[in-house]
Design an enzyme around this catalytic site. Structure first.
Site, PDB file in Angstrom:
ATOM      1  N   GLY A  59     -20.867   6.077  -0.914  1.00 17.22           N
ATOM      2  CA  GLY A  59     -19.958   6.516  -1.981  1.00 17.22           C
ATOM      3  C   GLY A  59     -19.906   5.479  -3.086  1.00 17.22           C
ATOM      4  O   GLY A  59     -20.905   4.832  -3.406  1.00 17.22           O
ATOM      5  N   GLY A  99     -21.989   5.219   4.681  1.00 20.40           N
ATOM      6  CA  GLY A  99     -21.187   5.651   3.530  1.00 20.40           C
ATOM      7  C   GLY A  99     -21.803   5.184   2.221  1.00 20.40           C
ATOM      8  O   GLY A  99     -21.807   3.998   1.911  1.00 20.40           O
ATOM      9  N   LYS A 139       0.872  -1.175   0.000  1.00 20.12           N
ATOM     10  CA  LYS A 139       0.000   0.000   0.000  1.00 20.12           C
ATOM     11  C   LYS A 139       0.908   1.224   0.000  1.00 20.12           C
ATOM     12  O   LYS A 139       2.066   1.161   0.421  1.00 20.12           O
ATOM     13  CB  LYS A 139      -0.855   0.000   1.270  1.00 20.12           C
ATOM     14  CG  LYS A 139      -2.150   0.766   1.145  1.00 20.12           C
ATOM     15  CD  LYS A 139      -3.259  -0.082   0.580  1.00 20.12           C
ATOM     16  CE  LYS A 139      -4.541   0.734   0.433  1.00 20.12           C
ATOM     17  NZ  LYS A 139      -5.658  -0.078  -0.063  1.00 20.12           N
ATOM     18  N   VAL A 177     -18.697   2.398  -3.354  1.00 24.50           N
ATOM     19  CA  VAL A 177     -19.111   1.026  -3.029  1.00 24.50           C
ATOM     20  C   VAL A 177     -20.498   1.010  -2.385  1.00 24.50           C
ATOM     21  O   VAL A 177     -21.368   0.220  -2.780  1.00 24.50           O
ATOM     22  CB  VAL A 177     -18.088   0.346  -2.085  1.00 24.50           C
ATOM     23  CG1 VAL A 177     -18.534  -1.065  -1.744  1.00 24.50           C
ATOM     24  CG2 VAL A 177     -16.702   0.313  -2.721  1.00 24.50           C
TER      25      VAL A 177
END
Ligand code: NAI
Length: 354
Positions: free
Chosen positions: A181, A179, A80, A183
């Protein structure tokens, strides 16, 4: 700030820090493991309050990618990267190209992609300096992994409903999504198509209104969303939402969402189990996006891609079975399964870090 003695170091193969004077880039790349292949994982841009927070985040996210790819049967390791900065104010072409140079300097042991604070256009900018990028194809939107991520989470919810309630369909299920967004919105659509009633919250009013108007999501407040009396709670925003306090307020039987690193500490997996909540480990259920990236690179058929994402349901069922038989948390079982895959590949004796 320590690195080798950091609580999340967990035998990372490589942690690289880079400053680019011209663009002002401050970035970290963490490669947890290349035992199964090059380390693939997104590049997050976030205004971390302290450098130590950025290091903590990149180490935890990187290790999660190792587990995610191993359990998904992908030929990828885990890595990452993080850029320290506000994506709304500090993103520039020079900064993204400098990040591309940084990725390139590692010679392909780390392959980057989108994450929170970066999008397909940003990865395209990095791709001007390095071929070591994923999540892009000729179609501007074709690289978006979120539809496949949402589909994987949906399959995870189905597997959990089967295990917990003996239900094959989500008809009449109440699901609360934090959330809405990339997804969360797509997950809400899949759930509603399957007959579920979806409640949702988003700190971004536009995203909440869109989900309510286009899908019929029932808006609730951000304070309530995790604690609604619902069949399933699906965190699809940021990580570290589960701790002793939030777990004590849960009124659901299943937690299954896309957000990475949902547990604030490893002990929270056991806390969820002891509270009677069936927790679906994030790195098992949110693998759809990286499976999608793999199949884009392979130019595989739609059928192969969907079948591969479908294996999330089988893996999760095995995690649930072992967790029940051994009376340990689903998080621990899933990590052990991933560690077994890594050990079988490289013969080392990696241990599960706290
Ligand atoms: P996104 O940034 O598109 O959506 C997140 C949404 O959550 C935004 O609408 C934001 O306003 C909202 N939000 C943030 N804090 C909130 C809060 N406290 N309460 C309510 N809403 C809040 O991100 P995306 O791509 O949908 O990803 C969601 C999560 O899933 C992230 O943790 C990400 O790391 C993880 N994930 C995403 C993948 C993907 O394919 N996009 C793949 C694997 C994991």
């Amino acid at each position: 700030m320590t690195v080798f003695a950091h609580s999340s170091f967990s035998e990372h193969e490589l942690v690289a820090f880079h400053h680019d004077r011209r663009s002002g880039l401050n970035a970290i790349i963490a490669v947890h493991s290349t035992a199964l292949g090059p380390a693939v994982g997104g590049c997050r841009m976030y205004p971390y309050a302290a450098e130590a927070d950025a290091l903590h985040d990149v180490l935890r996210l990187s290790r999660g990618m190792t587990y995610k790819s191993a359990l998904a049967g992908l030929p990828f390791g885990g890595g990452k990267s993080v850029i320290i900065g506000d994506p709304r104010k500090q993103k520039s072409r020079a900064l993204l190209e400098a990040m591309g140079d940084f990725v390139h300097s590692l010679g392909g042991c780390y392959i980057t992609a989108e994450d929170v604070g970066t999008d397909v256009a940003d990865i395209r900018a990095m791709a001007r300096r390095t071929p070591y990028v994923a999540g892009l194809d000729d179609n501007e939107h074709g690289g978006d992994p979120s539809p496949s991520t949402a589909y994987g989470v949906f399959l995870g919810i189905r597997a959990a409903a089967r295990h917990r309630y003996g239900k094959e369909s989500l008809n009449d299920f109440a699901v609360s999504i934090q959330g809405l967004g990339h997804v969360g919105f797509k997950l809400a659509r899949l759930l509603i198509e399957d007959g579920a009633t979806v409640y949702g919250a988003d700190i971004n009013a536009t995203n909440l209104e869109r989900a309510a108007e286009e899908l019929g999501v029932r808006p609730i407040s951000s304070d309530e969303v995790l604690f609604l009396p619902a069949d399933v709670v699906a965190p699809c925003a940021m990580g570290a939402v589960w701790n002793a306090d939030s777990i004590s307020k849960l009124r659901t039987g299943i937690v299954c969402g896309a957000a990475n690193n949902q547990l604030a500490t490893p002990e929270d997996g056991e806390r969820l189990r002891q509270s009677g909540v069936l927790y679906c480990p994030d790195f098992v259920v949110n693998a759809g996006g990286i499976i999608e990236a793999h199949h884009q690179r392979q130019c595989s058929s739609e059928c192969d891609r969907l079948a591969h994402i479908g294996r999330i349901e089988t893996t999760l069922a095995e995690v649930f079975r072992l967790s029940r038989d051994r009376q340990v948390s689903t998080e621990l079982v899933a990590k052990e399964m991933a560690e077994d895959i890594l050990r079988a590949r490289d013969g080392t004796n990696q241990s599960i870090a706290a």
